[in-house]
Design a protein around this motif. Structure first.
Motif, PDB file in Angstrom:
ATOM      1  N   PRO A  79       5.009   3.098   5.181  1.00 29.50           N
ATOM      2  CA  PRO A  79       4.310   3.044   6.423  1.00 29.50           C
ATOM      3  C   PRO A  79       4.336   1.872   7.066  1.00 29.50           C
ATOM      4  CG  PRO A  79       2.598   3.516   4.716  1.00 29.50           C
ATOM      5  CD  PRO A  79       4.056   3.457   4.105  1.00 29.50           C
ATOM      6  N   LEU A 136       8.689   6.124   1.057  1.00 30.61           N
ATOM      7  CA  LEU A 136       8.705   6.007   2.520  1.00 30.61           C
ATOM      8  C   LEU A 136       7.497   4.935   2.653  1.00 30.61           C
ATOM      9  CD1 LEU A 136       8.914   7.455   5.085  1.00 30.61           C
ATOM     10  CD2 LEU A 136       6.899   8.741   4.610  1.00 30.61           C
ATOM     11  N   LEU A 171       0.796  -1.122  -0.086  1.00 31.53           N
ATOM     12  CA  LEU A 171      -0.102  -0.021   0.002  1.00 31.53           C
ATOM     13  C   LEU A 171       0.916   1.218  -0.039  1.00 31.53           C
ATOM     14  CD1 LEU A 171      -2.851   0.834   0.222  1.00 31.53           C
ATOM     15  CD2 LEU A 171      -2.548   1.400   2.824  1.00 31.53           C
ATOM     16  N   LEU A 204       3.408  11.805   9.776  1.00 35.18           N
ATOM     17  CA  LEU A 204       3.398  11.031   8.564  1.00 35.18           C
ATOM     18  C   LEU A 204       3.498  12.218   7.272  1.00 35.18           C
ATOM     19  CD1 LEU A 204       3.364   8.538   7.106  1.00 35.18           C
ATOM     20  CD2 LEU A 204       0.757   8.642   7.053  1.00 35.18           C
ATOM     21  N   MET A 248       6.323  12.271   4.751  1.00 38.03           N
ATOM     22  CA  MET A 248       5.964  11.840   3.200  1.00 38.03           C
ATOM     23  C   MET A 248       6.209  13.108   2.338  1.00 38.03           C
ATOM     24  SD  MET A 248       2.318  10.314   3.210  1.00 38.03           S
ATOM     25  CE  MET A 248       1.880  10.399   1.496  1.00 38.03           C
ATOM     26  N   LEU A 249       6.324  14.396   2.923  1.00 32.15           N
ATOM     27  CA  LEU A 249       6.710  15.396   2.055  1.00 32.15           C
ATOM     28  C   LEU A 249       8.295  15.301   1.969  1.00 32.15           C
ATOM     29  CD1 LEU A 249       4.525  18.205   3.590  1.00 32.15           C
ATOM     30  CD2 LEU A 249       4.553  17.310   1.173  1.00 32.15           C
ATOM     31  N   PRO A 277       0.797   5.135   0.372  1.00 28.04           N
ATOM     32  CA  PRO A 277       0.497   6.428   0.548  1.00 28.04           C
ATOM     33  C   PRO A 277       0.744   7.410  -0.248  1.00 28.04           C
ATOM     34  CG  PRO A 277       2.128   6.196   2.262  1.00 28.04           C
ATOM     35  CD  PRO A 277       2.231   4.852   1.285  1.00 28.04           C
ATOM     36  N   ILE A 278      -0.160   8.335  -1.001  1.00 28.65           N
ATOM     37  CA  ILE A 278       0.115   9.144  -1.730  1.00 28.65           C
ATOM     38  C   ILE A 278      -0.431  10.744  -1.155  1.00 28.65           C
ATOM     39  CG2 ILE A 278       0.097  10.334  -3.915  1.00 28.65           C
ATOM     40  CD1 ILE A 278       1.503   7.936  -4.720  1.00 28.65           C
ATOM     41  N   LEU A 279       0.165  11.770  -1.157  1.00 31.50           N
ATOM     42  CA  LEU A 279      -0.393  12.870  -0.764  1.00 31.50           C
ATOM     43  C   LEU A 279      -1.084  13.234  -2.165  1.00 31.50           C
ATOM     44  CD1 LEU A 279       2.423  14.660   1.367  1.00 31.50           C
ATOM     45  CD2 LEU A 279       0.356  13.906   2.155  1.00 31.50           C
ATOM     46  N   GLN A 310       9.354  12.547  -0.395  1.00 32.42           N
ATOM     47  CA  GLN A 310       9.214  12.910  -1.879  1.00 32.42           C
ATOM     48  C   GLN A 310      10.409  13.897  -2.409  1.00 32.42           C
ATOM     49  OE1 GLN A 310       5.344  15.042  -2.633  1.00 32.42           O
ATOM     50  NE2 GLN A 310       5.152  13.967  -4.404  1.00 32.42           N
TER      51      GLN A 310
END
Lengths: 331, 331
Positions: free
Chosen positions: B99, B97, A97, B83, B87-88, A99-101, B91
DNA sequence: TCTTTTTTGGAAATCGTTTTCCGAAACCGT
DNA sequence: ACGGTTTCGGAAAACGATTTCCAAAAAAGA
């Protein structure tokens, strides 16, 4: 690092056979399966998920689009619950899985967004907390290039499923409960709705209209845009003229409650969602508790189903009517 | 899907050259770089992160260990912010990344846990919201097999960095501010501390002790275990005998505030963390706002640094003293 | 001009799976 | 005992990057 090759050697079989055992393919005899299983245990082999994701074009990865808030961080609680559920079922399904912002897609046009996701071997999308009207989302879904499980966005076709609760019924239920608890149905209702073009807002409003008809209620509707501030303003302006305030979200219910406190009047208010915050304002509040964790989990399952070749469908989740008593919810 | 091979062909260079350009390696002439850049743009090439993660043994992926709560979902807001920040910066660093639910490690012994992570090409760990005493964490870190960035866990060595704010100073600052705002220093203070064996609890307590000494205050300390319920109980029992209640976390401050409301006395209370909930209880509250998002981002950067071969270090983040006025924080 | 050194670019191996395709073995009925 | 059908297991080619190692070219030195 123990690889599939080590296992094969140790079990005295071919690499492909091990792979077949791992992925539960047919055409492997019971005794071979057993031998391989044992080798795996003895070596403590864990398949490398990155290699698997790269290799198999079929079983791609699932992305979950997240929309964390800079402002109303109370919402982050919901997002986190979606994510947790999603992670749990991804783990069960042995799928990665990612996660994507949502922000990372926002600058991009649909081709770019598609490429960006494709470059991560993503084949399925789980989308939570986003509106149907969102431009990027619309385009992405329309192309049917990814299998999508959409929470609260009602699109169903060969590559897309809808997951959500029966918002209409839920809104009706919680409002009826609140009205009944407050001495009979002959009350003036103020309904503070969400964003007018949103699906859930429409559904919830439809529920209220039906209820008003059924109970022969007098009801006014104002648009609170899912904003605490807006709901407070509406309540300050019109709240005094009504007996019960029904809100299409908890955050708005909190806004309404604050306004009532300011005006020193104490009408019952009910909300929708079941966020933690609700337990901390006002003496008691009714709300619809959504099981966000389970919804996230189901969305991933549904996405996997779609990736497995099945057709899209509507999945309706249960909801629960709760009354939050101030001081009661202390853990 | 456009691959690096397509780019190479289109630019008339070798595959390896394209890779070098992408990863900013030296030894590629300026004009070649330009030609490759152009090819990449024209084809809309996006490197496949899965292939990259598999291929490069050096630049592995970073896992972030998450501990979502089943109970106190207010905490999930913090986790989500960690989180998001993580993530930022992942990227930005072009690192995957991953989780990981802390729960997925809990059954496993250290070898199993290590294998589980290794099988995902994970080379670095970012750990937030976990205590030093946690058994699994301890073992994982002790082996120095992964590069770890630990938030609020004070371990620093060749493969581990600490990220956190100056809890001692912060606790001192916010308590002093609260005391000063309430008519001079000659007050009786009730300090509700966190879990006694935890690092942050120790630090914050140390700050309070120093402050008590400096201001010549009389102060009692009780252990609230970071629990709202416990803090309420303590306050119900002893709160009346003091003038100001200082809590080592917002959740406990809320518990204390609830107790005060029940008892109909209105002492100032201050907390620590800056969660949204704090803006919704009591007329006004002081707290230390941690920038969780920035902390998460920094942790990932630090982890990447470690993976790049640098030694571990302590990173102290800024904190901010805030006063939350009820009704003010409405967005 | 002819080494010697430094740049630069390319061929090919590698990472750890999955999956296709094919041959061997086993089983069956006649 | 023999052709025909299944069942099973193995060899090898993907997947798409990274990276090592090497050769060609260019620059420098004598």
């Amino acid at each position: 690092m123990t690889t599939i090759r080590d296992v094969a050697k140790h079990a005295g079989v071919a690499v492909s056979t091990v792979s077949k055992v791992i992925n539960h393919y047919p055409n492997v005899s019971e005794e071979t399966v057993e031998r391989v299983r044992q080798a795996i245990d003895e070596l403590g082999f864990v398949p490398n998920s990155v290699a698997a994701a790269l290799s198999s074009k079929q079983s791609g990865r699932i992305a979950i689009l997240l929309n964390p808030s800079t402002q109303t961080q109370a919402i982050d609680e919901i997002t986190m619950q979606y994510l947790t559920g999603a992670m749990l079922s991804a783990q069960e399904l042995r799928t990665e899985l990612v996660p994507i912002l949502f922000g990372s897609l926002e600058g991009k046009d649909e081709t770019e967004a598609e490429r960006y996701l494709e470059a991560q071997n993503i084949k399925g999308l789980v989308v939570c907390g986003m509106s149907k009207e969102d431009y990027v989302l619309q385009r992405l879904v329309a192309r049917e290039h990814f299998k999508c499980a959409l929470v609260d966005v009602p699109i169903v076709n060969d590559s897309t499923s809808y997951i959500g609760l029966d918002h209409k019924q839920a809104q009706k239920d919680i409002a009826r409960k609140t009205i009944m608890e407050n001495l009979g149905p002959s009350k003036e209702i103020l309904y503070i709705s969400g964003k007018m073009n949103g699906f859930v807002s429409e559904q919830r409003l439809a529920g209220m209209l039906e209820l008003a008809e059924e109970l022969d209620l007098s009801m006014s509707v104002h648009c609170g845009e899912f904003s605490e501030k807006k709901a407070r303003e509406i309540t300050l302006k019109y709240g005094a003229g009504y007996d019960i305030i029904v809100c299409a979200s908890d955050l708005m219910a909190i806004g309404a409650m604050k306004a009532l406190i300011e005006m020193d009047i104490f009408h019952p208010v009910c909300g929708f969602d079941g966020i933690t915050l609700m337990g901390y304002v006002g003496k008691q509040m009714n709300t619809v508790r959504q099981n966000f964790r389970e919804i996230g989990a189901e969305a991933v399952r549904e996405c996997a189903r779609l990736m497995g070749g099945e057709k899209g469908q509507s999945v309706i989740m249960d909801h629960e009517l709760v009354r939050l008593e101030y001081l009661d919810i202390i853990v």
